[in-house]
Motif scaffolding. Structure first.
Motif, mmCIF file in Angstrom:
data_model
loop_
_atom_site.group_PDB
_atom_site.id
_atom_site.type_symbol
_atom_site.label_atom_id
_atom_site.label_comp_id
_atom_site.label_asym_id
_atom_site.label_seq_id
_atom_site.Cartn_x
_atom_site.Cartn_y
_atom_site.Cartn_z
ATOM 1 N N SER A 59 0.818 -1.214 0.000
ATOM 2 C CA SER A 59 0.000 0.000 0.000
ATOM 3 C C SER A 59 0.853 1.267 0.000
ATOM 4 O O SER A 59 0.495 2.259 -0.648
ATOM 5 N N ILE A 62 1.976 1.958 -3.467
ATOM 6 C CA ILE A 62 0.847 2.417 -4.279
ATOM 7 C C ILE A 62 0.532 3.875 -3.967
ATOM 8 O O ILE A 62 0.293 4.683 -4.870
ATOM 9 N N ASP A 65 3.132 6.020 -5.531
ATOM 10 C CA ASP A 65 2.956 6.031 -6.982
ATOM 11 C C ASP A 65 1.795 6.938 -7.379
ATOM 12 O O ASP A 65 1.893 7.719 -8.334
ATOM 13 N N LYS A 100 -2.016 1.837 -14.673
ATOM 14 C CA LYS A 100 -1.811 1.689 -13.230
ATOM 15 C C LYS A 100 -3.089 2.009 -12.460
ATOM 16 O O LYS A 100 -3.448 1.310 -11.511
ATOM 17 N N TYR A 104 -4.959 -0.436 -9.851
ATOM 18 C CA TYR A 104 -5.159 -0.094 -8.442
ATOM 19 C C TYR A 104 -6.645 -0.076 -8.089
ATOM 20 O O TYR A 104 -7.026 -0.449 -6.970
#
Length: 314
Positions: A59, A62, A65, A100, A104
Motif C-alpha cells: 500500500s 501504491i 505512486d 496503473k 489499483y
C-alpha cells in the motif's frame, strides 16, 4: 510548380480545420484529465483509510505512486493551459498512468468486497458508489481524443504512437475485466509471501498456474517440496515455511527465485530408477531446476503451461 489559387485555398482550409480540431481536442484533453485527476485523488483518499492501508499489499508503494501520478497530471494540466506543455508531451505517459490506475482500482475494489463480506467496511465510512468510474469509459475518451488528432494530422507519428499505447491499455483492461478472479488471486498470493516480497502485483500480470512440485537434487536424488506459481511473464518458486501448507494461509511462502520467462526453457528429463515420478527440467540462464511431480499427468500439464507462456515472449 506554383499552386493554383484554388489549391492554395484548399490547403488553407485544411490547415485551418486541423488547427481547429487540435484546439477542440486540447480542450477535451484538459476536461478529461481533470476527471482523471479527481479519480486519482479519490483513489488516494480511499487507500489512506486505515482499514484499507493495512490490508492492501504494498500500500505504501501504491500511495507513493499515486502521488507521483497526480503531481504529474497537475503539472500537465497547468502546462497545457500555459502553452508550456504540448499535446504530445501530455500523452507521453498517459497510457501507463491509466494502466496503473485501472489496476489499483481493481485491487482496492477487491479488498472492499472482501471487507464488506465481514461487515468491516461500510458505505458511510467513505462514499464509494460514485468512486469507481469504469476505467474503460475514461480510457475510451482519451482514445477518441488521439484518434481525432491522428485523423486531423495523419503525418504525426507521435500521435499514432500515443493512440496505439492507449488502445493497448484499453484492450488489456477489458481483458482483465473478463478475469474477475485474477486480481483477487494475485492479492492472495501476495499475502502468502513473507514480508510481501517480491512484489508480484503488476497492472498487466496474469496468474496462469499454481501448485507444488519436487525439486530433485542432481547428485543425491533427494527431493524437496516447493511451491510454483506461473504468471504470464515469470515463474515464482518458493520455499514452503509451514508443515501443513494451505494456499490461503498468510506468510507461508518464502521466495527463492523469480525467473523471467523470456530467459527460460523447459524440457522433459530422465532420472534414476530411485526417483518415483515424472521429471522435467526448467532452465533460466545458467540456473537449472530438475523438477518432479508424483501426480499422474501433472508434469505434462506444467510443461505445456510453461512452454505456452514462454513462446509468447519469443
Amino acid at each position: 510548380m506554383t499552386p493554383s489559387p484554388a489549391e492554395g485555398c484548399d490547403f488553407g482550409k485544411e490547415l485551418e480545420t486541423s488547427l481547429s480540431i487540435c484546439g477542440k481536442e486540447c480542450i477535451s484533453l484538459l476536461q478529461n484529465d481533470q476527471i482523471f485527476i479527481a479519480q486519482l485523488n479519490q483513489l488516494h483518499k480511499l487507500i489512506l483509510l486505515p482499514v484499507l492501508r493495512a490490508r492492501v499489499p504494498n500500500s505504501e508503494n501504491i500511495i507513493q505512486d499515486l502521488e507521483q501520478i497526480i503531481s504529474s497530471h497537475q503539472s500537465i494540466y497547468s502546462g497545457v493551459i500555459s502553452g508550456e506543455c504540448s499535446l504530445m508531451s501530455a500523452g507521453k505517459d498517459l497510457s501507463l498512468h491509466l494502466h496503473k490506475w485501472a489496476m489499483y482500482c481493481r485491487v482496492i475494489q477487491t479488498e472492499i468486497n472482501e471487507l464488506e463480506k465481514t461487515c468491516k467496511f461500510h458505505e458511510n465510512e467513505f462514499t464509494t458508489s460514485d468512486f469507481f468510474e469504469s476505467p474503460t469509459s475514461l480510457i475510451s475518451k482519451f482514445e477518441e481524443i488521439f484518434q481525432n488528432l491522428c485523423d486531423a494530422v495523419p503525418e504525426n507519428e507521435d500521435y499514432k504512437d500515443i493512440l496505439e499505447s492507449i488502445q493497448y491499455t484499453f484492450d488489456d483492461v477489458m481483458f482483465k475485466a473478463s478475469l474477475p478472479n485474477n486480481a483477487l488471486k494475485l492479492l492472495q498470493i501476495q499475502r502468502l509471501l513473507i514480508d510481501r516480497q517480491p512484489r508480484i502485483l503488476n497492472p498487466s500480470r496474469i496468474l496462469l498456474k499454481e501448485g507444488c512440485l519436487y525439486k530433485v537434487n542432481y547428485k543425491s536424488n533427494k527431493t524437496k517440496k516447493l511451491a510454483f506459481i506461473l504468471f504470464d511473464d515469470a515463474l515464482l518458486i518458493c520455499k514452503i515455511q509451514k508443515k501443513s501448507f494451505e494456499w490461503h494461509v498468510q506468510d507461508s511462502l518464502k521466495c527463492c527465485a523469480l525467473l523471467p520467462l523470456h530467459a527460460c526453457s523447459v524440457n522433459f528429463a530422465s532420472g534414476s530408477p530411485s526417483v518415483k515420478g515424472s521429471l522435467f527440467k526448467v532452465k533460466c540462464w545458467n540456473i537449472s531446476y530438475l523438477l518432479m511431480s508424483k501426480v499422474p499427468g501433472d508434469a505434462q500439464s506444467w510443461i505445456q503451461a510453461l512452454q505456452s507462456a514462454i513462446r509468447y515472449h519469443l
